[in-house]
Each structure stands twice: as structure tokens, then as C-alpha cells.
Design an enzyme around this catalytic site. Sequence first.
Site, mmCIF file in Angstrom:
data_model
loop_
_atom_site.group_PDB
_atom_site.id
_atom_site.type_symbol
_atom_site.label_atom_id
_atom_site.label_comp_id
_atom_site.label_asym_id
_atom_site.label_seq_id
_atom_site.Cartn_x
_atom_site.Cartn_y
_atom_site.Cartn_z
ATOM 1 C CE1 TYR A 25 -4.280 1.294 0.096
ATOM 2 C CE2 TYR A 25 -3.531 2.824 1.705
ATOM 3 C CZ TYR A 25 -4.334 2.498 0.709
ATOM 4 O OH TYR A 25 -5.378 3.337 0.531
ATOM 5 C CB SER A 27 4.075 5.177 -4.616
ATOM 6 O OG SER A 27 3.703 6.008 -5.750
ATOM 7 C CB SER A 51 2.236 -3.008 7.482
ATOM 8 O OG SER A 51 1.966 -1.769 6.682
ATOM 9 C CB SER A 53 0.612 0.789 4.795
ATOM 10 O OG SER A 53 1.719 1.460 4.472
ATOM 11 C CD GLN A 86 7.517 -7.471 -6.968
ATOM 12 O OE1 GLN A 86 7.743 -8.217 -7.674
ATOM 13 N NE2 GLN A 86 7.143 -6.186 -7.218
ATOM 14 C CE LYS A 131 6.612 3.646 -18.402
ATOM 15 N NZ LYS A 131 7.287 2.841 -17.740
ATOM 16 C CG ASP A 191 11.086 0.763 -15.765
ATOM 17 O OD1 ASP A 191 10.285 1.477 -15.792
ATOM 18 O OD2 ASP A 191 11.611 0.442 -14.886
ATOM 19 C CD GLU A 195 13.945 2.619 -13.342
ATOM 20 O OE1 GLU A 195 12.565 2.620 -12.960
ATOM 21 O OE2 GLU A 195 14.683 1.828 -13.042
ATOM 22 C CB SER A 252 15.498 33.009 -25.303
ATOM 23 O OG SER A 252 16.480 32.338 -25.021
#
Length: 330
Positions: A25, A27, A51, A53, A86, A131, A191, A195, A252
Site C-alpha cells: 500500500y 505509492s 505494517s 500502512s 518481492q 507510466k 524501464d 532510469e 528564447s
Amino acid sequence: MVNMYYDADPDLALLQGKKIAIIGYGSQGHAHALNLRDSGLDVVVGLYQGSRSWEKAQADGVEVATAEEAAKRADFMMLLVPDQTQPRLYQEAIAPNLGPGKTLMFAHGFNIHFNQILPPKNVDVSMVAPKGPGHIVRELFTTGVGTPALLAVYQDSSGRATANALAYAKGIGATSAGVIETTFREETETDLFGEQAVLCGGASALIKAAFETLVEAGYPPELAYFECCHELKLIVDLIYKGGLSYMRYSVSDTAEYGDYTAGPRVIDGQVRETMRGLLRDIQTGVWARNWILENQAGRPSFSALRKQDADHPLEVVGKRLRAMMPWLKK
């Protein structure tokens, strides 16, 4: 040409009556959970016991359970915890509850592409990768605009993996902006390269090098910060809105001429060859192996580099100047 999907293409009804577990939980996690809930879908957030969160998710009005319980009850599981977290989470909480016919989803292909997670053959494995950062995914959803996303299917056990992933993309609002079909390999490699070469590595190093060049030449660091860092947002916003041509139209003629003449001197043949080397390391798995080993060793180099850059004069001066800009605190 790539395949593009919009709101008319998916069938959100495919997810009706299904339980969707959002694992994490942060971003992205909060954005996916809230957007799917507001799209009328059945969502549970999976977190570890204790947690920070947990209470936040409950306060936001979504159901919360342990990651194990959420995975056990879910038909779809979207892993939205950091890449380095993960594999262990998958082994401990997801794999034992990943029964036949379920769907395992990702927002980045790293752990599938580099074989850190090896799902069984009797499940679908797909990806919906917005994205943009999570707060933008949520903010744009609430305005009816949506954030573009990438979609990929790694394993289609059911024969419905693409259709289900498209429905998920619609649920978080991505199809209102456009969804591009790709592969786990393409998403992961582009990706990581983006980065490293531009968005984070290249831009950060360019800003610091330009700042240091002006300061070493005797210019005030405050001036160097404004010219080489602070104003970058103005330029990026113009590029975001209308590409390089709109940016050049907006600045400019002096700045535009400097763009054409100085840019190739800064990004010369040696830099291009360095970029090719970065891409080779990503494609061959060298960079991924180093990052995986760094995490297994407790991240000593990562922590040292983070501390080193946090103490850079650019950051010290920038922090002081930003404190004088009250609008940034909103």
C-alpha cells in the site's frame, strides 16, 4: 506499430465478482486499490502484520488482511512491493496460495524477466504498469483523465489473460489515457535503461556535474543551483506537454541555439557508447545480478552511495533555498 487500447476495448465486467488482492500500500499500491474500488470492484489490500500502512488503508475505506490471507482469498494478486522484497514475499505468502486458475500480476517485469520469481504453469501472469508515480495515477483517475500504462502477458494459462489484464487497466483508469501492449522483457529492459541513462542516473549526474563546474569556476552555489537544477522542471514540463519542439518554441532563441550547438558536445560519441554499454549490461543480466547480490549482501554500497549523495553541496544548498519557497510545502 504497437497495439494500443482505450476505454472501448476492455470489459470491466470480467472482474465483477472477483476478489483482487493488492499486495502493498505504498505509492502504486494505494492508487491501484482506491481506483479499483472506485471502479466498483472487490479489493483487499494485503500487508504484513504490524505494517504502518494498515491503519492508513483502513482509514481510506479499503479492506485489509495479511498478505497470506489476501492471497488465499483472491482471484487476482497484484504485487506492488519493491522489487527486492518481492521474491521473499512471493515464496512466503503468495506461492502457497497461488492455486490453479488464479492470476499473478506485476507493475514491473524485473523479477519475472530475471527469474527471481518462477510461477507455476497453471496460473496467468500479466503486467499492468502505469507510466507515472502512484499519486499521479490516483489524482488523474479522480479527474477522469487517467495515466497511460503498459500491458504484457507472460503466461496465459486461462486463455483470458490479456482480456483480464485490460479490464484491470480500465479499473485503474489507464485505458482512458491509452495502454500499450508490450512484453515483460521489453518493459523491464527499457524501464531500467531509461532510469539509468536519463531519468535518474543521467539527469542526476548531469545536474551535479554542471553545478560543480560553475562552483569550481567561482560562481555562487545558489546561482548554480537555480540554473542547473531548479529550472529543470520548467523545461521538463514543456517537453512533457509538447515534446522537444514545443520546448524549443517556448524558450528564447538564444537558449534554442545553445540547445542545438552545445547538446551534442555534452552528449558526444563517448557518452553514446557508454549508454550502449549500460544497455548491454541490462540485456545480459549483468546489472540485475549485481543489484540482486547487493541486496543479498545487505546493500552496503547502495547505502554508502545514498549517504554520499545526500551530503553533496547541491543537496545542502538546495535544501536551504527550497526552505525559502513556501509553495513547495503544499
